[in-house]
Design a protein around this motif. Structure first.
Motif, PDB file in Angstrom:
ATOM      1  N   PHE A 174      84.589  74.374  94.259  1.00  0.00           N
ATOM      2  CA  PHE A 174      83.576  74.641  94.604  1.00  0.00           C
ATOM      3  C   PHE A 174      83.330  74.490  96.344  1.00  0.00           C
ATOM      4  O   PHE A 174      83.774  73.003  96.449  1.00  0.00           O
ATOM      5  N   ASP A 175      82.408  75.112  96.778  1.00  0.00           N
ATOM      6  CA  ASP A 175      82.144  75.169  97.571  1.00  0.00           C
ATOM      7  C   ASP A 175      83.751  74.464  99.018  1.00  0.00           C
ATOM      8  O   ASP A 175      83.307  74.380  99.835  1.00  0.00           O
ATOM      9  N   ARG A 176      84.850  75.245  98.165  1.00  0.00           N
ATOM     10  CA  ARG A 176      86.226  74.908  99.174  1.00  0.00           C
ATOM     11  C   ARG A 176      87.093  76.389  99.351  1.00  0.00           C
ATOM     12  O   ARG A 176      87.900  76.256 100.350  1.00  0.00           O
TER      13      ARG A 176
ATOM     14  N   LEU B  87      83.132  69.845  79.889  1.00  0.00           N
ATOM     15  CA  LEU B  87      83.751  69.811  80.467  1.00  0.00           C
ATOM     16  C   LEU B  87      81.690  70.288  81.273  1.00  0.00           C
ATOM     17  O   LEU B  87      82.592  70.393  82.599  1.00  0.00           O
ATOM     18  N   ALA B  88      81.673  70.201  80.834  1.00  0.00           N
ATOM     19  CA  ALA B  88      79.846  70.168  81.740  1.00  0.00           C
ATOM     20  C   ALA B  88      79.807  69.147  82.883  1.00  0.00           C
ATOM     21  O   ALA B  88      79.927  69.316  84.069  1.00  0.00           O
ATOM     22  N   ILE B  89      79.492  68.056  82.036  1.00  0.00           N
ATOM     23  CA  ILE B  89      79.577  66.994  82.774  1.00  0.00           C
ATOM     24  C   ILE B  89      80.847  66.907  84.112  1.00  0.00           C
ATOM     25  O   ILE B  89      80.552  66.644  84.801  1.00  0.00           O
ATOM     26  N   THR B  90      81.886  66.900  83.830  1.00  0.00           N
ATOM     27  CA  THR B  90      82.790  66.955  85.011  1.00  0.00           C
ATOM     28  C   THR B  90      82.876  68.162  85.500  1.00  0.00           C
ATOM     29  O   THR B  90      82.694  67.503  87.330  1.00  0.00           O
ATOM     30  N   ALA B  91      82.502  68.702  85.674  1.00  0.00           N
ATOM     31  CA  ALA B  91      81.672  69.921  86.286  1.00  0.00           C
ATOM     32  C   ALA B  91      80.074  69.829  87.231  1.00  0.00           C
ATOM     33  O   ALA B  91      80.676  69.709  88.834  1.00  0.00           O
ATOM     34  N   LEU B  92      80.246  69.305  86.636  1.00  0.00           N
ATOM     35  CA  LEU B  92      78.612  68.619  87.377  1.00  0.00           C
ATOM     36  C   LEU B  92      78.555  67.509  88.524  1.00  0.00           C
ATOM     37  O   LEU B  92      77.974  67.494  89.001  1.00  0.00           O
ATOM     38  N   ALA B  93      79.310  66.224  87.693  1.00  0.00           N
ATOM     39  CA  ALA B  93      79.736  65.376  88.509  1.00  0.00           C
ATOM     40  C   ALA B  93      80.989  65.550  89.651  1.00  0.00           C
ATOM     41  O   ALA B  93      80.357  65.294  91.087  1.00  0.00           O
ATOM     42  N   VAL B  94      81.157  66.590  89.682  1.00  0.00           N
ATOM     43  CA  VAL B  94      81.951  66.835  90.962  1.00  0.00           C
ATOM     44  C   VAL B  94      80.944  67.543  92.175  1.00  0.00           C
ATOM     45  O   VAL B  94      81.281  67.603  93.092  1.00  0.00           O
ATOM     46  N   MET B  95      80.346  69.091  91.429  1.00  0.00           N
ATOM     47  CA  MET B  95      79.013  69.375  92.072  1.00  0.00           C
ATOM     48  C   MET B  95      77.937  68.386  92.881  1.00  0.00           C
ATOM     49  O   MET B  95      77.759  68.587  93.960  1.00  0.00           O
ATOM     50  N   GLY B  96      78.084  66.910  91.749  1.00  0.00           N
ATOM     51  CA  GLY B  96      77.011  66.530  92.498  1.00  0.00           C
ATOM     52  C   GLY B  96      77.414  66.365  93.450  1.00  0.00           C
ATOM     53  O   GLY B  96      76.829  65.073  94.685  1.00  0.00           O
ATOM     54  N   TRP B  97      78.583  65.485  93.304  1.00  0.00           N
ATOM     55  CA  TRP B  97      80.114  64.436  94.411  1.00  0.00           C
ATOM     56  C   TRP B  97      79.165  65.692  95.313  1.00  0.00           C
ATOM     57  O   TRP B  97      78.843  64.887  97.000  1.00  0.00           O
TER      58      TRP B  97
ATOM     59  N   HIS C  46      74.288  75.910  96.149  1.00  0.00           N
ATOM     60  CA  HIS C  46      74.723  75.538  95.236  1.00  0.00           C
ATOM     61  C   HIS C  46      73.745  74.897  94.072  1.00  0.00           C
ATOM     62  O   HIS C  46      73.795  74.291  93.118  1.00  0.00           O
ATOM     63  N   TRP C  47      72.252  74.557  94.514  1.00  0.00           N
ATOM     64  CA  TRP C  47      71.215  74.335  93.305  1.00  0.00           C
ATOM     65  C   TRP C  47      70.790  74.941  92.136  1.00  0.00           C
ATOM     66  O   TRP C  47      70.921  74.672  91.090  1.00  0.00           O
ATOM     67  N   TRP C  48      71.546  76.849  92.619  1.00  0.00           N
ATOM     68  CA  TRP C  48      71.074  77.338  91.814  1.00  0.00           C
ATOM     69  C   TRP C  48      72.451  77.883  90.637  1.00  0.00           C
ATOM     70  O   TRP C  48      71.747  77.740  89.370  1.00  0.00           O
ATOM     71  N   LEU C  49      73.385  77.135  91.070  1.00  0.00           N
ATOM     72  CA  LEU C  49      73.703  76.929  89.888  1.00  0.00           C
ATOM     73  C   LEU C  49      74.001  75.918  89.174  1.00  0.00           C
ATOM     74  O   LEU C  49      74.263  75.386  87.969  1.00  0.00           O
ATOM     75  N   LEU C  50      74.046  75.059  90.276  1.00  0.00           N
ATOM     76  CA  LEU C  50      73.945  73.472  89.419  1.00  0.00           C
ATOM     77  C   LEU C  50      73.015  73.811  87.449  1.00  0.00           C
ATOM     78  O   LEU C  50      72.834  73.206  86.602  1.00  0.00           O
TER      79      LEU C  50
END
Length: 470
Positions: free
Chosen positions: A116-118, A156-166, A180-184
């Motif tokens: 994500f973003d990398r 699965l979702a919370i882990t991905a959301l946490a990484v994206m939020g960080w 990024h916000w649209w992806l969230l």
């Protein structure tokens, strides 16, 4: 429109069976699911090989391989220990190892750290596509257990959301691109949609298994009822055949004696006793039928009261001594003063049947009727020196229409006497036991525990209900 009928509440047995079948259906697909997850590992590595650092890829590979190995171990253990066992074992096994699924979701959700973003947008697209496929695949593979499916999707979702939020809030300090916000937002919507779809699929699975269980119960019930109807027809046929045979004999004898008496009236002294005996035989057969009819219709009337045992046994002595002496048998009564709480008429019927049987199946020796003291009650014993009853027949003789094969004397009855005795003693609450040795004789012991009229009436109704449900 007709109103919907209320759905019957599931019984504990039904709920357990359904839960067990849901586990079976879930575990049935796990080997293929695990293979798919294993095949996706090299795809991820290939896509991200130039985008992430080697140590990161190797760390994720070790975690993914470890979880995959754990899943295959659980599947192998299930196949070896549980697959052929009952519902409770399936449910217990799954409860112990259900943590494996959210653990796998955690490993796959952590892949967002790698891309994500990398990574280039094309590589990110492929990785998001794989993640979406895994999530959709999980609702089919795990919907049998709603809690497990939700745990997988949530992890699965919370882990991905946490990484994206960080990444968005901490590392980029909210200065990243708008997409990024649209992806969230898309991830949250996708998460909700999958949870709802999984819930509906789970309900479909559950209702299918509930319907299957109830259909099986209905088929089993119909099978039992059909068998009961066939048994009733068989009993009726045996009864009619036995009745026709048993009544024909004394009636035919009466016809012969009447013709004989008409042609030779001077032999009246010799023929009259034979006519009387044949008449008694017919009366006894009809008495047994009437007793059976009253028992099966529930028209047994109870009149429980204290009664004089000595008088009861003396009355029975007057009735049955002549029958015993006519066969050259001794007939003795040992009666001591005492009382019992029972129904006098029904108790006299029970003892009369037992004494009549003792006289009937005894050719030499005699019959003893004795009243003895027992623990907190009185006990009546009926001894004979007759042909006895083999152990193999001692339980069967209390069944309706049962006649001991090769017993002399069984040809002139319906096989109802001891069946009626068993029914009446059960209603009165008087335990009955027997001991017998073939060729030596038999003893019946009737313990006259006090009869409770209300409880006896309930037992009588229960007896009728049991007969009608067969």
């Amino acid at each position: 429109m007709k109103p919907d009928l209320p759905v019957a509440a599931a019984t504990p047995a039904e709920s357990l069976w359904v839960e067990g079948e849901l586990v079976r259906s879930l575990m049935r697909t796990q080997r293929n699911t695990a293979l798919v997850g294993l095949a996706l590992i090299p795809i991820f590595l290939a896509v991200l090989w130039t985008d992430a650092e080697l140590w990161q890829l190797m760390t994720w590979l070790a975690c993914a391989a470890g979880v995959a190995a754990l899943r295959f171990w659980v599947i192998a253990r299930y196949q070896g220990e549980v697959v052929n066992r009952g519902a409770q074992e399936h449910v217990d096994f799954f409860r112990r190892f259900s943590f494996v699924f959210p653990l796998a979701a955690l490993v796959w959700g952590a892949t967002t750290l790698l891309y994500f973003d990398r990574s280039p947008l094309s590589d990110q697209f492929i990785c998001w596509l794989v993640m979406a496929g895994l999530a959709m695949f999980s609702i089919n593979a795990l919907s049998g257990r709603l809690a497990t499916m939700r745990a997988y999707l949530n992890t699965l979702a919370i882990t991905a959301l946490a990484v994206m939020g960080w990444r968005i809030g901490v590392e980029l300090e909210f200065q990243g691109p708008t997409y990024h916000w649209w992806l969230l937002l898309l991830l949250v919507i996708f998460w909700y949609v999958l949870r709802e779809a999984g819930r509906r699929l789970h309900l479909t699975h559950r209702r299918n298994f509930e319907l299957q269980y109830r259909n099986n119960q209905l088929i089993e019930s119909l099978t039992r009822q059909t068998q009961a109807a066939l048994d009733a027809v068989e009993i009726k046929n045996r009864f009619l055949a036995s009745a026709a045979h048993d009544i024909r004999q004394p009636v035919h004898a009466l016809s012969l004696y009447a013709d004989w008496l008409r042609s030779e009236p001077e032999l009246v002294d010799e023929i009259a006793p034979k006519i009387v005996e044949s008449t008694k035989a017919v009366n006894q057969l009809f008495d047994a039928l009437f007793d059976l009819a009253r028992l099966d219709s529930g028209k047994v009337r109870l009149n429980v009261e204290p009664m004089d045992l000595e008088k009861l046994l003396r009355d029975l002595e007057l009735q049955y001594r002549p029958l015993a002496e006519a066969k050259g048998l001794q007939f003795r009564v040992r009666a001591k003063p005492g009382t019992a709480v029972s129904d006098p008429i029904l108790l006299q019927r029970v003892l009369g049947n037992l004494i009549a049987n003792a006289v009937k199946y005894t050719q030499k020796g005699g019959v003893l009727v004795a009243a003895r003291a027992a623990k907190g009650a009185r006990r009546i014993e009926i001894w004979d020196t007759g042909i006895g009853i083999a152990p193999v027949h001692q339980r069967e003789i209390f069944r309706e229409f049962y006649k001991v094969p090769s017993h002399a004397g069984t040809e002139d009855g319906f096989g109802l006497g001891l069946y009626i005795v068993a029914r009446l003693t059960q209603i009165l609450g008087h335990p009955l036991s027997l001991a017998s040795r073939p060729g030596r004789g038999t003893v019946f012991r009737l313990t006259l525990e006090p009869t409770d009229e209300k409880a006896a009436a309930e037992r009588a109704q229960a007896s009728v209900a049991q007969i009608r449900s067969r």
